[in-house]
Design a protein around this motif. Structure first.
Motif, PDB file in Angstrom:
ATOM      1  N   ARG A  72     -13.856 -51.241  50.429  1.00  0.00           N
ATOM      2  CA  ARG A  72     -12.744 -52.177  50.199  1.00  0.00           C
ATOM      3  C   ARG A  72     -12.317 -52.880  51.488  1.00  0.00           C
ATOM      4  N   VAL A  73     -12.264 -52.153  52.623  1.00  0.00           N
ATOM      5  CA  VAL A  73     -11.889 -52.760  53.907  1.00  0.00           C
ATOM      6  C   VAL A  73     -12.923 -53.799  54.321  1.00  0.00           C
ATOM      7  N   VAL A  74     -14.216 -53.432  54.183  1.00  0.00           N
ATOM      8  CA  VAL A  74     -15.271 -54.390  54.503  1.00  0.00           C
ATOM      9  C   VAL A  74     -15.148 -55.625  53.613  1.00  0.00           C
ATOM     10  N   ALA A 101      -8.003 -55.636  59.384  1.00  0.00           N
ATOM     11  CA  ALA A 101      -6.774 -54.955  59.791  1.00  0.00           C
ATOM     12  C   ALA A 101      -5.831 -54.764  58.618  1.00  0.00           C
ATOM     13  N   GLY A 102      -5.706 -55.797  57.782  1.00  0.00           N
ATOM     14  CA  GLY A 102      -4.835 -55.667  56.623  1.00  0.00           C
ATOM     15  C   GLY A 102      -5.351 -54.614  55.641  1.00  0.00           C
ATOM     16  N   GLY A 103      -6.674 -54.610  55.408  1.00  0.00           N
ATOM     17  CA  GLY A 103      -7.251 -53.614  54.499  1.00  0.00           C
ATOM     18  C   GLY A 103      -7.106 -52.207  55.025  1.00  0.00           C
ATOM     19  N   TYR A 104      -7.332 -52.019  56.319  1.00  0.00           N
ATOM     20  CA  TYR A 104      -7.211 -50.684  56.915  1.00  0.00           C
ATOM     21  C   TYR A 104      -5.778 -50.170  56.777  1.00  0.00           C
ATOM     22  N   THR A 105      -4.803 -51.064  57.020  1.00  0.00           N
ATOM     23  CA  THR A 105      -3.401 -50.656  56.903  1.00  0.00           C
ATOM     24  C   THR A 105      -3.070 -50.277  55.470  1.00  0.00           C
ATOM     25  N   ARG A 106      -3.606 -51.006  54.491  1.00  0.00           N
ATOM     26  CA  ARG A 106      -3.374 -50.671  53.076  1.00  0.00           C
ATOM     27  C   ARG A 106      -3.967 -49.319  52.713  1.00  0.00           C
ATOM     28  N   GLU A 107      -5.203 -49.100  53.161  1.00  0.00           N
ATOM     29  CA  GLU A 107      -5.885 -47.866  52.799  1.00  0.00           C
ATOM     30  C   GLU A 107      -5.265 -46.641  53.459  1.00  0.00           C
ATOM     31  N   THR A 108      -4.530 -46.859  54.560  1.00  0.00           N
ATOM     32  CA  THR A 108      -3.889 -45.724  55.237  1.00  0.00           C
ATOM     33  C   THR A 108      -2.415 -45.606  54.876  1.00  0.00           C
ATOM     34  N   GLY A 109      -1.985 -46.311  53.815  1.00  0.00           N
ATOM     35  CA  GLY A 109      -0.633 -46.118  53.295  1.00  0.00           C
ATOM     36  C   GLY A 109       0.372 -47.167  53.697  1.00  0.00           C
ATOM     37  N   ALA A 159      -0.103 -56.555  60.406  1.00  0.00           N
ATOM     38  CA  ALA A 159      -1.367 -56.110  60.993  1.00  0.00           C
ATOM     39  C   ALA A 159      -2.420 -57.210  60.920  1.00  0.00           C
ATOM     40  N   SER A 160      -2.489 -57.898  59.770  1.00  0.00           N
ATOM     41  CA  SER A 160      -3.461 -58.993  59.624  1.00  0.00           C
ATOM     42  C   SER A 160      -3.179 -60.113  60.613  1.00  0.00           C
ATOM     43  N   LEU A 161      -1.912 -60.500  60.724  1.00  0.00           N
ATOM     44  CA  LEU A 161      -1.557 -61.572  61.644  1.00  0.00           C
ATOM     45  C   LEU A 161      -1.880 -61.189  63.084  1.00  0.00           C
ATOM     46  N   ALA A 162      -1.506 -59.978  63.468  1.00  0.00           N
ATOM     47  CA  ALA A 162      -1.720 -59.546  64.845  1.00  0.00           C
ATOM     48  C   ALA A 162      -3.206 -59.494  65.185  1.00  0.00           C
TER      49      ALA A 162
END
Length: 656
Positions: free
Chosen positions: A59-61, A113-121, A130-133
């Motif tokens: 999903r992150v990929v 970055a946005g996907g990783y943040t979603r998957e980690t809660g 996170a996506s913007l940064a």
């Protein structure tokens, strides 16, 4: 391969939905009712039977791949539009299609970055930040790698034939002198350190471009003369640059980041430096108008006393001379006086008491001795100075001329010694009174004037007794008194500072360019040159010009003078950069928080302070559009590899 195909189709479909699908659904909502947001790419992938991501990693990929595909679609569309349009539309399209590597990398990093943040809660807000940064930080990394590669390439590339240092210096000096010509200056007129600094800036600018802006170089010289710090707004006076820089300064000064406050602090420092420059020219004097005027008047009074002493010594010598009682020929005197008055038709203009003296001399009622003749001359002189009737003054002068021509009676030659002595004394007195008549300030001191009125009336005022000729006569009367000359210089610069600061103290005063330049114009160059060296006059005029550059808001500028937007923007971005979760992300502060601070506050300040870059000719249109933020991706907001980045890279490269 199936997942890659799905991500590519969904990314392209997302771009289509953003510009076409969702807007159409919104327009049709009143008829068809509210519908879910379009997912054209996902629907197409499902019809094709492509696999869906089954775990967090896939999903992150997928998030990263979709944004890469979406960015690619925008890049391609923008490139096509650029080939089919012109003007502003074409410029915007070219900007949107610029630097594809950075844009694609930015999109991929933002999605990951946005996907990783979603998957980690992380919640939706955390995902957005996170996506913007990450999307913002990635172009920095890509740009740094590109610059490093370019630097290595520059070092390995064979260098062309070097320009001899002497020839290069001559070219630089010619360029600077041509730019300074409008200000009436030459490089050789400037202090050595100022000239050296300008040469260094121009030499660095030549490494960027041969197309230097003469106006910017001339303004740079003004900044260096005053000791103020030049910035892009003051050097270019471009409405867009002035707007961005002043608004950026307001945002920065409302922030707690010292780096971001750089532009606002520079504006404040320049304001103080203008006052410091005047203080260095004498405005820091402790003397007020009374004390300063008193020093100048004291020098004039001392010269007047010395002249009176010399004249008195001449008259004392004449009174001690032999022959004062020797008699002149009264008939020759009266006959000569009558002939001169008749020829000029001025007999009726002679004052009654002078006519009575003429009659007494003719009738022998008054012995016309040398002593009496001198008293007669004194009386005539007093009457001439006391009348405004030019005919009467001329008639008295004719009588005086006849008296000067009157011979001694035979056997009275001893009287010639007294006549010569009195003539010498009277000539010296006449010469001194001629100086007094041409020097209103000296006459005022003889008549008595209050010191607090003296400077305004006879030096810094306009017209009246403060015209250039009268001030020049004043200078001639005090030039041998260093204290008086210093007092004049101090009073002039103190007058200028008082006008510029509106009477406020140095520490809290805001330097007004309009008030200062008006006062400077009131005094005028010619009067300034009577008391100040050429380089000092140049500095005073440069102070006025730099004050104008600093406070200039041209037509077309959109400076946020109310300061509301800048305050709110700074507070918001400070809060984003200080979010606690950023410290929990690996390299969060370095890769996210710090870049966010740079976006909002610090990055453009460094650009504004880069003197060589800002005098190296005007920026091209795409760079200007990028600076206005006319892009879609986070990479575009950071300013991608275009003319400006290229110039920075060239400036950092070793000279070839």
């Amino acid at each position: 391969m199936g997942l890659a195909a799905r991500y590519g189709i969904e990314g392209a479909g997302g771009t289509f939905d953003a510009f076409v699908g969702n807007p159409v659904r919104t327009l049709a909502a009143p008829i068809l009712g509210n519908k879910p947001r379009a997912d054209t790419g996902g629907a197409l992938a499902n019809v094709m039977g492509l696999p869906s991501p089954a775990n967090a990693q896939e999903r992150v990929v997928g998030d990263a791949a979709r944004l890469v595909a979406g960015s690619a679609g925008i890049l391609g569309a923008a490139g096509k539009v650029a080939t089919m349009t012109s003007g502003t539309t074409q410029a915007v399209a070219r900007s949107m299609a610029a630097a594809p590597v950075k844009q694609l990398a930015s999109g991929g990093a933002a999605g990951a970055a946005g996907g990783y943040t979603r998957e980690t809660g992380g919640n939706e807000g955390s995902q957005l930040i996170a996506s913007l940064a990450a999307g913002v930080a990635t172009p920095f990394a890509v740009g740094g790698a590109q610059r490093a590669a370019a630097s290595i390439g520059n070092r390995l590339r064979p260098a062309g034939p070097p320009v001899p240092p002497q020839q290069q210096q001559i070219q630089i000096d010619i360029k600077i002198n041509n730019a300074l010509e409008q200000s009436g200056l030459k490089l050789g007129d400037l202090p050595a350190e100022v000239a050296k600094s300008i040469r260094q800036d121009v030499a660095k600018a030549y490494q960027i471009s041969d197309d230097l802006s003469p106006e910017a170089v001339r303004r740079l010289a003004d900044y260096r003369l005053t000791g103020a710090t030049p910035t892009a707004a003051g050097l270019t006076l471009d409405p867009a640059i002035v707007t961005r820089q002043k608004n950026l300064a307001k945002v920065g000064i409302n922030s707690k980041d010292p780096v971001a406050q750089q532009l606002g602090q520079t504006q404040n420092a320049n304001n103080r430096q203008l006052t410091t420059g005047l203080n260095g020219l004498g405005a820091s004097t402790a003397d007020d108008a009374v004390a300063g005027g008193g020093k100048i008047m004291g020098a004039l009074d001392a010269r007047n006393a010395r002249a009176k002493e010399l004249i008195g010594q001449r008259y004392d010598a004449a009174r001690a001379a032999n022959g004062r009682s020797a008699e002149l020929d009264p008939y020759a005197f009266t006959q000569r006086a009558s002939d001169l008055l008749d020829d000029a038709l001025l007999g009726g203009k002679l004052p009654a008491d002078v006519r009575n003296l003429l009659n007494k001399a003719a009738n022998g009622e008054m012995p016309l001795t040398v002593d009496v003749a001198e008293q007669f001359k004194t009386r005539i002189g007093d009457l001439q100075r006391g009348t405004i009737d030019m005919a009467e003054r001329k008639a008295l002068g004719l009588v005086r001329s006849a008296l000067d021509d009157t011979p001694l009676l035979p056997g009275q030659q001893i009287g010639q010694e007294a006549i010569d002595a009195f003539g010498s004394a009277r000539a010296l007195n006449r010469k001194w009174m001629g100086i007094v008549d041409k020097t209103p300030a000296l006459q005022a001191v003889r008549d008595g004037i209050e010191p607090d009125q003296f400077v305004q009336k006879f030096i810094v005022g306009s017209g009246g007794n403060a015209n250039v000729m009268d001030v020049n006569m004043l200078r001639n009367s005090i030039k041998k008194s260093p204290e008086a000359m210093d007092a004049v210089r101090e009073q002039i610069t103190s007058f200028l500072k008082t006008r510029a600061l509106n009477g406020a103290a140095d520490e809290v005063g805001n330097f007004s360019q309009s008030a200062y330049n008006k006062a400077l114009s009131q005094i005028g160059d010619r009067k300034l040159k009577l008391f100040f060296a050429p380089e000092q006059v140049a500095q005073m005029k440069a102070i006025g010009r730099v004050a104008s550059y600093e406070q200039f808001q041209p037509t077309g500028a959109a400076v946020n003078n109310s300061n509301t937007a800048s305050a709110g923007g700074a507070m918001l971005l400070d809060r984003i950069a200080d979010l606690p979760f950023l410290s929990k992300i690996p390299f969060g502060q370095q890769m996210i928080a710090q870049p966010l601070q740079n976006i909002s506050l610090g990055m453009q300040a460094n650009r504004a302070m880069n003197v060589p870059l800002n005098i190296a000719g005007p920026a091209k249109a795409p760079a200007q559009l990028r600076a206005r933020g006319l892009m879609l991706s986070p990479a575009a907001l950071m300013g991608m590899e275009g003319e400006e980045d290229r110039q920075r890279r060239l400036l950092a490269a070793p000279p070839r």
